[in-house]
Scaffold this active site. Structure first.
Site: not given
Length: 447
Positions: A25, A115, A161-162, A323, A350, A423
């Site tokens: 992130s 998505r 979603s942020s 998460d 997600k 990932k």
């Protein structure tokens, strides 16, 4: 097509020191801000100023995409960028390419094409961006013609979603008039928005909340700088899970690279797991550790040990830390702790529908949780006959990461397509081997 399966066998004792992966992130935000700050000069040199960058797939995808822009230079042909399954890259690049000169097609995996991206696209269009859908309305792939944008005011839902909000925020300092964003409805993953704002200020931007649902960003631009990436609190959660599940009363896990005063929202894991039998200590440098702190670039370590404090039932709202849901659900189910978890709406979009995936895969170990109100997970302790069939990961790294520690409680845990962990945590299986788990270092093909 072959399927890879890892059969996991757990050790009786847990004693290890682990250097966690860098935060993807923070890495991805730092990369994008560096790209926006750079006007001239060498791209590789700009990237070298970012220390301890994540080596996970999502970060590699973003780096490759931005490098392809550099290689194209001023040539006019349309550039196709395929980000695979990297959701962060899809959201962040949609905004970045909208303010970058050129014509682009932004696409991804089949799951990525399902998505939603509509709220972000509509917000960018409101600001004057030229973005069109090449397939189904509201979903990738996208055709983007980049250009300078004036900015101004925009409204966007905060419920999905942020990353939509963060994508808009990060380009905002480059807009001629800056940007004011008003978020409608509930705001999911607010700590990730706060992380974005904090990092923007670290890179010289003028951005902050003006009310509980509105952020104002001035047209200040960014400054290039050297920046060190923190290690990942999300990755730490799987080690918390292992300490919670082991029968080793003297278990001790030492984790390097975590900051106490972090902006990472998933640092909430230390408070959550204090209810699930794990205590957290922050220590200064230890000369006896297997990993020297100079190698990790930090001066402190987090030490995880068992405690005697375990809640008989656990209810929690995960709106700010979605998460962590898979890790905590697996932990509570394996420890026999009934739960009711809310704030899970964003998990449906997600890498997979994580709510349905949890319900399905926990049945394989004899745990019958249920989905209520389309966004809540509930378990009252009901058990069914386990099959111990291999756990499907659904191309979702957190399914593999959160289910592997269940080997500490169940006699047979196997993971399908285990390399999906790259990932976010490429060294996960090697790190498990360090502590005595039996898992192949290279996956054997099946069938």
């Amino acid at each position: 097509m072959t399927t890879t399966i890892y059969e996991i066998k757990a050790p009786a004792t847990l004693r290890v020191t682990i250097k966690l992966p860098a935060s993807k992130s923070i890495s991805n935000r730092a990369i994008l801000m560096t790209a926006l700050a750079r006007r001239n000069g060498d791209w590789n040199e700009a990237m070298r100023r970012l220390e301890n960058l994540s080596d996970c797939d999502d970060t590699a995808v973003l780096l490759r995409a931005l490098a392809s822009l550099e290689e194209r230079g001023t040539r006019c042909e349309e550039l196709v960028i395929d980000i695979g399954a990297a959701g962060t890259a899809m959201r962040f690049l949609t905004a970045f390419l909208a303010v970058s000169e050129g014509e682009f097609v932004l696409t991804g995996s089949e799951r990525m094409k399902r998505r939603p991206i509509g709220p972000l696209v509509e917000a960018l269009r409101h600001l004057g961006a030229d973005i069109r859908y090449k397939g189904e309305e509201g979903f990738p792939p996208l055709r983007i013609v980049g250009q300078s944008l004036d900015g101004g005011q925009v409204e966007i839902s905060g419920e999905l979603s942020s990353q939509f909000v963060s994508a808009l925020l990060m380009i905002a300092p480059t807009l001629r008039n800056g940007l004011e964003i008003k978020m409608m409805g509930d705001i999911v993953s607010r700590p990730y928005i706060d992380l974005t704002l904090w990092m923007m200020r670290e890179f010289g931007a003028d951005a902050d909340w003006t009310s509980g649902d509105t952020i104002r960003v001035k047209p200040s631009g960014y400054q290039q700088r050297s920046y060190r990436i923190e290690n990942d609190w999300s990755a730490a959660s799987y080690w918390y899970e292992m300490v919670a599940l082991t029968d080793d009363e003297d278990a001790e896990i030492r984790l390097f690279g975590l900051n106490d005063y972090t902006k990472q929202g998933d640092a909430a894991v230390r408070y959550i797991f204090s209810m699930l039998g794990v205590k957290t200590e922050f220590n200064s440098r230890s000369e006896e550790c297997e990993v020297r702190s100079e190698e990790c670039g930090v001066r402190s370590e987090v030490v995880l040990r068992k405690s005697n404090r375990v809640a008989p039932r656990f209810d929690y709202d995960f709106t700010n830390s979605p998460d962590l849901v898979q890790t905590v659900v697996c932990t509570c189910a394996a420890k026999g702790i009934p739960f009711h978890f809310r704030g899970l709406k964003s998990l449906k979009i997600k890498e997979t529908n994580r709510l349905e995936a949890l319900v399905s895969e926990l049945k394989k170990v004899g745990i019958a949780i249920r989905l209520e109100n389309d966004s809540e997970l509930v378990w009252d302790g009901k058990r069914i006959e386990p099959t111990f069939d291999p756990i499907d990961t659904y191309d979702d790294h957190r399914m593999a990461l959160s289910f592997a520690p269940l080997a500490l409680k169940f006699p047979s845990i196997s993971i399908k397509n285990p390399l999906v962990v790259t990932k976010s945590y490429p060294t996960f299986w090697q790190d498990l081997q360090k502590i005595g788990f039996q898992a192949p270092s290279q996956p054997p093909p099946e069938g």
